[in-house]
Design a protein around this motif. Structure first.
Motif, PDB file in Angstrom:
ATOM      1  N   ALA A 319      45.516  33.584  35.934  1.00 36.43           N
ATOM      2  CA  ALA A 319      45.613  35.032  36.085  1.00 36.43           C
ATOM      3  C   ALA A 319      47.043  35.480  36.323  1.00 36.43           C
ATOM      4  CB  ALA A 319      44.714  35.488  37.235  1.00 36.43           C
ATOM      5  N   GLY A 320      47.773  34.760  37.157  1.00 36.27           N
ATOM      6  CA  GLY A 320      49.137  35.179  37.448  1.00 36.27           C
ATOM      7  C   GLY A 320      49.152  36.351  38.415  1.00 36.27           C
ATOM      8  N   PRO A 321      50.341  36.787  38.816  1.00 37.56           N
ATOM      9  CA  PRO A 321      50.442  37.843  39.820  1.00 37.56           C
ATOM     10  C   PRO A 321      49.961  39.195  39.331  1.00 37.56           C
ATOM     11  CG  PRO A 321      52.616  37.311  38.917  1.00 37.56           C
ATOM     12  CD  PRO A 321      51.652  36.287  38.375  1.00 37.56           C
ATOM     13  N   GLU A 322      49.964  39.430  38.007  1.00 37.46           N
ATOM     14  CA  GLU A 322      49.590  40.745  37.498  1.00 37.46           C
ATOM     15  C   GLU A 322      48.099  41.010  37.641  1.00 37.46           C
ATOM     16  OE1 GLU A 322      51.105  38.459  35.749  1.00 37.46           O
ATOM     17  OE2 GLU A 322      53.159  39.147  35.442  1.00 37.46           O
ATOM     18  N   VAL A 323      47.277  39.978  37.461  1.00 41.63           N
ATOM     19  CA  VAL A 323      45.829  40.192  37.433  1.00 41.63           C
ATOM     20  C   VAL A 323      45.116  39.285  38.426  1.00 41.63           C
ATOM     21  CG1 VAL A 323      45.793  40.980  35.069  1.00 41.63           C
ATOM     22  CG2 VAL A 323      45.652  38.544  35.507  1.00 41.63           C
ATOM     23  N   SER A 324      45.793  38.932  39.499  1.00 38.75           N
ATOM     24  CA  SER A 324      45.180  38.032  40.469  1.00 38.75           C
ATOM     25  C   SER A 324      44.035  38.730  41.191  1.00 38.75           C
ATOM     26  CB  SER A 324      46.224  37.556  41.483  1.00 38.75           C
ATOM     27  OG  SER A 324      46.875  38.662  42.067  1.00 38.75           O
ATOM     28  N   ALA A 325      43.187  37.930  41.793  1.00 35.61           N
ATOM     29  CA  ALA A 325      41.961  38.452  42.397  1.00 35.61           C
ATOM     30  C   ALA A 325      42.261  39.371  43.569  1.00 35.61           C
ATOM     31  CB  ALA A 325      41.081  37.290  42.851  1.00 35.61           C
ATOM     32  N   ASP A 326      41.398  40.328  43.763  1.00 30.43           N
ATOM     33  CA  ASP A 326      41.500  41.232  44.890  1.00 30.43           C
ATOM     34  C   ASP A 326      41.140  40.481  46.159  1.00 30.43           C
ATOM     35  OD1 ASP A 326      41.367  43.206  46.756  1.00 30.43           O
ATOM     36  OD2 ASP A 326      40.150  44.575  45.554  1.00 30.43           O
ATOM     37  N   GLY A 329      37.766  41.336  47.575  1.00 29.49           N
ATOM     38  CA  GLY A 329      36.585  41.181  46.734  1.00 29.49           C
ATOM     39  C   GLY A 329      36.188  39.728  46.574  1.00 29.49           C
ATOM     40  N   ILE A 330      34.896  39.491  46.498  1.00 32.54           N
ATOM     41  CA  ILE A 330      34.377  38.143  46.301  1.00 32.54           C
ATOM     42  C   ILE A 330      33.499  38.151  45.069  1.00 32.54           C
ATOM     43  CG2 ILE A 330      33.001  36.286  47.301  1.00 32.54           C
ATOM     44  CD1 ILE A 330      33.686  37.324  50.025  1.00 32.54           C
ATOM     45  N   SER A 331      33.800  37.283  44.119  1.00 31.48           N
ATOM     46  CA  SER A 331      32.954  37.197  42.934  1.00 31.48           C
ATOM     47  C   SER A 331      31.742  36.328  43.247  1.00 31.48           C
ATOM     48  CB  SER A 331      33.728  36.610  41.755  1.00 31.48           C
ATOM     49  OG  SER A 331      34.193  35.309  42.062  1.00 31.48           O
ATOM     50  N   THR A 332      30.680  36.559  42.516  1.00 28.88           N
ATOM     51  CA  THR A 332      29.431  35.828  42.712  1.00 28.88           C
ATOM     52  C   THR A 332      29.042  35.152  41.419  1.00 28.88           C
ATOM     53  OG1 THR A 332      28.730  37.491  44.317  1.00 28.88           O
ATOM     54  CG2 THR A 332      27.041  36.000  43.479  1.00 28.88           C
ATOM     55  N   ALA A 385      36.765  41.858  34.292  1.00 28.43           N
ATOM     56  CA  ALA A 385      36.556  41.721  35.737  1.00 28.43           C
ATOM     57  C   ALA A 385      37.243  40.468  36.249  1.00 28.43           C
ATOM     58  CB  ALA A 385      35.071  41.674  36.064  1.00 28.43           C
ATOM     59  N   THR A 386      37.083  39.364  35.517  1.00 31.67           N
ATOM     60  CA  THR A 386      37.781  38.107  35.778  1.00 31.67           C
ATOM     61  C   THR A 386      38.199  37.541  34.434  1.00 31.67           C
ATOM     62  OG1 THR A 386      35.839  36.646  35.621  1.00 31.67           O
ATOM     63  CG2 THR A 386      36.244  37.711  37.752  1.00 31.67           C
ATOM     64  N   SER A 387      38.849  36.390  34.456  1.00 28.23           N
ATOM     65  CA  SER A 387      39.269  35.789  33.197  1.00 28.23           C
ATOM     66  C   SER A 387      38.087  35.339  32.353  1.00 28.23           C
ATOM     67  CB  SER A 387      40.191  34.595  33.471  1.00 28.23           C
ATOM     68  OG  SER A 387      39.498  33.592  34.206  1.00 28.23           O
ATOM     69  N   GLU A 437      40.666  49.297  41.059  1.00 25.94           N
ATOM     70  CA  GLU A 437      41.790  48.391  41.274  1.00 25.94           C
ATOM     71  C   GLU A 437      41.453  46.938  40.981  1.00 25.94           C
ATOM     72  OE1 GLU A 437      43.113  48.985  45.228  1.00 25.94           O
ATOM     73  OE2 GLU A 437      43.891  51.006  44.884  1.00 25.94           O
ATOM     74  N   LYS A 438      40.165  46.622  40.865  1.00 29.44           N
ATOM     75  CA  LYS A 438      39.782  45.226  40.672  1.00 29.44           C
ATOM     76  C   LYS A 438      39.829  44.804  39.206  1.00 29.44           C
ATOM     77  CE  LYS A 438      36.551  45.691  44.520  1.00 29.44           C
ATOM     78  NZ  LYS A 438      35.129  45.653  44.907  1.00 29.44           N
TER      79      LYS A 438
END
Length: 674
Positions: A319-326, A329-332, A385-387, A437-438
């Motif tokens: 993801a890198g710093p531009e699109v890193s996880a919030d 937030g926790i993904s399921t 939402a994620t990669s 923002e996520k």
């Protein structure tokens, strides 16, 4: 044994050993020599283990099963396995006795019993993780609970991992593992404080880190999961700081087969990755995920959760710093314990072509507040939402974010999931902002292959419709403007002459082919001007009018590279939609014409208007390129590749496309064939 191998259980005549490359077969012989030695101990199992430790051959020294059915003194001894995890590393070794079965079976999905073959700890995910860490010159540590050291063992099983992995801790019991936690008494107290016995369930949903619990879970189970969320956050942050690594992976959960919280019937794990963001000295949680299994099998769940930990860390790296996880937030992730791909996955997306012309049903779908959306910006980007997953935004969450006119022109894609929720494509202008923002917009062509198969199909379907609608606004029969009908999946002309012409999206057939020499030791790969540096792929081109696929393969290869292929060698492999702008790629394998020297490589004469370069590559070089591509991520993205090369993170000679595109499928199948 003195029969074949001097280094296996010295002076023991109980077994014969037959060592082949991947097989060890043991057959019991009637003998009292070994038994007379074991009777010196009152614990025959302990002595068996000590005897085996004398062996310098790990294939026979560890994880062996013994059943002494032929000796009266030991007739009650049960089959003994030193360690399930150790036995798994024997890579298919078979141990046979008169009444011994060394095959381990497990129940999956609560029904069928499936044999699990022994496999290496170094799964592809951990290989990719180590390669990525090595290329970035970064390090990691691990603190795990329910996985019992499997994450650490999987990292250590990858050759060269000592340069990136500093070791870790198995804190199976928080109460008793205080001295194992880097000697940090404050950390031990904090971890004890977040245990479900000491901390009641938080009734404020704002403090749940946006985690939505399954309503079927009991309150006690929700409390238990919450405690593991906080446990992994605290542990990951502390270990990253104490060991001064770039990343720290923390895992905590429950693997089964029995569970303490009431109502739990399957395992779960909470995973957290802590580290430094680029340009910051602060350590923070970069990603966190709750993984649910549908199984109560401990061994299966340990493997699942360990691989999920590697997968989450790879996502952070990609993801890198531009699109890193919030951080909040926790993904399921819900995962079925099944080794084989389930064909019913495609049934989760119903295109519902039979109801598109039903105006009443479509009107209801357009007004549904729970309707989901694949959000497309311009014609080149889609909302992630994620990669690995799209952000399928519901209408109720985004209708106030964008103008009403955009929702009026939504395109109906079908129905999703067992609830048959309507799914639309929402087309936005190139300057549109993200709805929250996520989520983030990313290039569909280069990033969609990273998605799961279902989400990849959704992204490509939405992209195909927007490209068709943008380029087909007038009737090609009468020239009248077109209006969209059937939920945007069809158009008809608006002429006043009484004639009605209908138009549907189309796909143009294109071939893509991996050409090899007759002995299949080399592959012909080419690079076009639009590809990033060092990226070579299979040759491709459009099928002309009146031309069959086999002829198109021969013509395109010869026109672009000057290499002649054997028409009888052309074999179909698979197909893939590629709406850039509207192709359907049909993939083939083919070989050059045979000669007296089957290893001979045909001369190459490229068309400079089509290609920058074309070369014959050895199989080993192509294999290494696939591993580099898997650790790099979106190698079709020029900026990413150029930045990695400029930073010194990669100094190879060849890239191939990433998984998820047909060209890579052709390459992988060729590599797997030998």
């Amino acid at each position: 044994c003195n029969v074949r191998c001097k280094r296996v259980i010295t002076s023991c005549s109980l077994y014969k050993h037959c060592n082949t490359m991947n097989n060890t077969i043991r057959r019991p012989l009637r003998s009292s020599i070994f038994f007379s030695r074991t009777l010196q101990s009152t614990n025959p199992r302990k002595l068996v283990w000590q005897e085996n430790l004398r062996s310098s051959n790990p294939r026979t020294a560890l994880g062996c099963i013994f059943h002494f059915s032929s000796a009266p003194p030991l007739s009650s001894a049960k089959p003994y396995i030193a360690s399930n995890s150790i036995a798994a590393s024997l890579n298919g070794a078979i141990f046979e006795g008169e009444s011994t079965n060394a095959t381990h079976t497990s129940k999956r999905n609560g029904s069928k019993s499936a044999k699990r073959e022994s496999t290496s700890f170094a799964t592809p995910l951990f290989q990719s993780l180590v390669e990525r860490l090595k290329s970035n010159k970064q390090t990691c540590t691990v603190v795990e609970s329910s996985c019992g050291g499997l994450i650490s063992a999987s990292l250590m099983s990858v050759p060269g991992s000592s340069t990136v992995y500093f070791g870790g801790t198995v804190a199976y019991s928080t109460k008793r593992s205080g001295k194992l936690l880097c000697g940090d008494e404050d950390l031990h107290k904090r971890l004890l404080n977040v245990s479900p016995e000491n901390k009641p369930i938080d009734s404020n949903p704002e403090n749940w880190h946006n985690l939505h619990f399954d309503p079927m879970l009991s309150e006690e189970t929700q409390q238990y999961i919450q405690s593991k969320i906080q446990w992994t956050r605290e542990a990951a942050l502390a270990y990253c700081r104490h060991l001064d690594t770039d990343f720290a992976i923390a895992e905590g959960g429950a693997t089964g087969p029995t569970f303490r919280p009431e109502g739990m019937k399957a395992g779960f794990a909470v995973l957290a990755v802590a580290g430094h963001r680029k340009g910051s000295d602060e350590i923070e949680i970069l990603a966190q995920r709750v993984v649910y299994s549908d199984s109560a099998d401990r061994t299966d769940n340990m493997r699942l959760f360990a691989d999920s930990a590697a997968d989450l860390c790879i996502e952070v790296l990609n993801a890198g710093p531009e699109v890193s996880a919030d951080v909040n937030g926790i993904s399921t992730e819900y995962t079925q314990m099944d080794d084989e791909w389930d064909a019913t996955e495609t049934l989760l997306f119903d295109r519902s072509s039979g109801i598109r012309n039903n105006s009443e049903i479509m009107k209801d779908f357009y007004q549904r507040p729970d309707a989901m959306h694949v959000v497309v910006r311009g014609a080149t980007e889609v909302l992630f939402a994620t990669s690995k997953e799209l952000a399928l935004a519901p209408y109720k969450d985004i209708h106030g974010t964008y103008a009403t006119t955009f929702f009026d022109r939504r395109t109906f894609l079908g129905r999703l999931g067992p609830e048959q929720t309507p799914l639309f494509a929402l087309f936005l202008p190139e300057d549109a902002a993200t709805p929250d923002e996520k989520s983030y917009f990313a290039n569909t062509r280069t990033r969609a292959p990273m998605l799961t198969p279902l989400h990849n199909e959704l992204a490509l379907t939405a992209t195909a419709y927007i490209n068709w609608q943008k380029t087909h606004q007038y009737c090609n029969v009468c020239g009248s403007p077109l209006e969209l009908i059937y939920g945007g999946t069809c158009s008809k002309c608006t002429n006043k002459n009484g004639e009605t012409h209908f138009h549907w999206p189309r796909q143009d057939p294109s071939i893509i082919v991996l050409v090899t020499n007759p002995s299949s030791t080399h592959a012909l790969l080419a690079r076009s001007p639009r590809h990033p540096p060092y990226l070579y792929t299979a040759l491709a081109g459009f099928v002309e009018a009146g031309e069959n696929m086999e002829c198109a393969v021969a013509r395109e290869v010869y026109e672009e590279s000057g290499v002649a292929v054997d028409g009888n060698s052309v074999e179909y492999v698979g197909s893939q939609s590629w709406p850039f702008p509207r192709s359907c790629m049909i993939g083939f394998h083919a070989k050059t014409h045979s000669s007296r020297n089957v290893d001979e490589l045909a001369a190459i004469n490229i068309d400079p208007d089509e290609l920058v370069d074309a070369k014959w590559f050895e199989k080993e070089d192509v294999y290494q390129a696939t591993r580099d591509a898997d650790t790099m991520g979106a190698v079709m993205e020029r900026k990413l590749v150029e930045e990695r090369i400029a930073s010194g993170g990669w100094n190879g000679k060849l890239f191939v496309p990433s998984k998820g595109v047909l060209a890579r499928t052709l390459i992988d199948k060729w590599l797997e064939s030998n």
